[in-house]
Design a protein around this motif. Structure first.
Motif, mmCIF file in Angstrom:
data_model
loop_
_atom_site.group_PDB
_atom_site.id
_atom_site.type_symbol
_atom_site.label_atom_id
_atom_site.label_comp_id
_atom_site.label_asym_id
_atom_site.label_seq_id
_atom_site.Cartn_x
_atom_site.Cartn_y
_atom_site.Cartn_z
ATOM 1 N N SER A 99 44.686 -31.319 -53.163
ATOM 2 C CA SER A 99 44.904 -32.561 -52.422
ATOM 3 C C SER A 99 46.175 -32.422 -51.602
ATOM 4 O O SER A 99 47.001 -31.542 -51.852
ATOM 5 N N LYS A 146 42.107 -36.644 -50.949
ATOM 6 C CA LYS A 146 42.981 -36.559 -49.769
ATOM 7 C C LYS A 146 42.918 -35.190 -49.096
ATOM 8 O O LYS A 146 43.943 -34.570 -48.836
ATOM 9 N N CYS A 147 41.722 -34.733 -48.826
ATOM 10 C CA CYS A 147 41.553 -33.432 -48.174
ATOM 11 C C CYS A 147 41.018 -33.548 -46.748
ATOM 12 O O CYS A 147 40.582 -32.549 -46.160
ATOM 13 N N ASN A 148 40.994 -34.751 -46.209
ATOM 14 C CA ASN A 148 40.490 -34.961 -44.850
ATOM 15 C C ASN A 148 39.040 -34.536 -44.691
ATOM 16 O O ASN A 148 38.627 -34.085 -43.612
ATOM 17 N N ASN A 187 36.474 -44.233 -48.865
ATOM 18 C CA ASN A 187 35.768 -43.430 -47.882
ATOM 19 C C ASN A 187 35.061 -44.381 -46.921
ATOM 20 O O ASN A 187 35.407 -45.565 -46.843
ATOM 21 N N ASN A 192 39.044 -39.722 -48.649
ATOM 22 C CA ASN A 192 38.654 -38.808 -47.583
ATOM 23 C C ASN A 192 38.067 -39.626 -46.435
ATOM 24 O O ASN A 192 38.355 -40.825 -46.310
#
Length: 346
Positions: free
Chosen positions: A220, A248-250, A297, A272
């Motif tokens: 993350s 939170k990894c785009n 999301n 994300n």
């Protein structure tokens, strides 16, 4: 807490010359360990000083004579020495395999320390600064478990980490590491890998392509700049993950390789940019799944459940764009559900 300040060393530990195991954890020690007679315990293999109040200098610890020592726990002692000093003090302990230093105030480097037989090293929550390259870890080629979480390490993850070829667990979470994550494909024995809560800039799933034993993977970003790449090489990975955290990894879509994962027990894809329908197929593919976190999301449509019953007990899908209509058969399909978070779904 026990107190050994009135302990008579002439009648104590030093006479127990056959002692192999000694636990003094949680003890207040106001005399030197040399005075306690530890230096005479040449057969000692296991020493636990965790949670003690050590009010003596490193020299007074008197551990240099314990040449048979294999297990040393100094966690939570608040011992304030550098790693260079500690390494020099333990230089004669060539059999040492286990060293736990978590929760202290360690600093410095292991470059000069003679700890090459170490299998377990825990330096977590020491507030350590600097780079991993300067720390001098890459020469510790016998490490099986390494925990550096909860520090303030900066800079990139050095490629020489691949020197630790028998490593089974690596925890670098909650630091300030940056740059692109290098390939870790030489760490073929790795079962646990946590890189969460750092500031990495780029990651490719190809970095894990040879990790056939990997069961837990956590990644993350704290600064929300991480770019994750998925290529065809990793579409059918060699491992079957049990725990996956990609918070939170785009991510704009659910990684395709998850289509081939069937042993997941916990998955976190929260915070994300996921779009589309609720991924019912993740439940269908993973009959052992216990927890699914898809909070924050952009999933839309209805909450569609599998056709057969599932043992999921924790489902979190708040802050999405799903409709607020629950399937009427949710209690039949998810009979073991204990946690259901549907807040802010519209």
């Amino acid at each position: 807490m026990s107190n050994l300040q009135d302990f008579n060393p002439t009648q104590g530990l030093g006479n127990l010359r056959n002692l192999e195991y000694l636990d003094l954890s949680g003890t207040k020690i106001n005399v030197s360990l040399q005075e306690l007679g530890l230096g005479n315990l040449r057969n000692l293999e296991h020493l636990d000083l965790s949670g003690t109040e050590i009010n003596v200098s490193l020299q007074e610890l008197g551990l240099g004579n314990l040449r048979n020592l294999e297990h040393l726990d100094l966690s939570g002692t608040k011992i304030n020495v550098s790693l260079q000093e500690l390494g020099a003090g333990l230089a004669n302990l060539t059999n040492l395999e286990f060293l736990d230093l978590r929760g202290n105030r360690m600093s410095g480097s292991l470059q000069q320390a003679n700890l090459r037989n170490l299998k377990f090293l825990n330096l977590s929550f020491n507030g350590m600064i600097g780079s991993l390259q300067e720390l001098g870890l890459c020469k510790l080629k016998n490490l099986v478990e390494l925990d550096l979480s909860g520090n303030n390490f900066e800079g990139p993850l050095p490629p020489c980490v691949n020197n630790l070829t028998i490593l089974r667990a690596l925890d670098l979470s909650s630091n300030h590491l940056t740059g692109n994550i290098p390939s870790l494909n030489l760490l073929a024995s790795l079962e646990y890998l946590s890189l969460r809560d750092n500031n990495f800039g780029g990651f490719s799933f190809d970095s894990l392509a040879n990790l056939s034993k990997l069961e837990t993977f956590q990644l993350s970003s704290e600064d929300n700049k991480l770019q994750v790449q998925e290529t065809e090489i990793f579409l059918q990975p060699p491992n079957q993950l049990k725990f996956l955290n990609l918070r939170k990894c785009n991510l704009h879509g659910i990684p395709s390789f998850l289509m081939y994962q069937h042993s997941l027990e916990v998955i976190d894809l929260s915070h994300n940019k996921l779009v589309g329908m609720f991924p019912t197929w993740l439940l269908q593919n993973n009959t052992r799944l216990q927890g699914m976190n898809l909070i924050s999301n952009s999933l839309s449509g209805i909450l569609q459940l599998p056709n057969s019953t599932h043992d999921l007990f924790d489902l979190r899908i708040s802050n999405n764009n799903l409709t607020d209509q629950l399937p009427i058969n949710i209690s039949v399909i998810l009979p073991r559900l204990e946690i259901l978070d549907l807040s802010k779904i519209v």
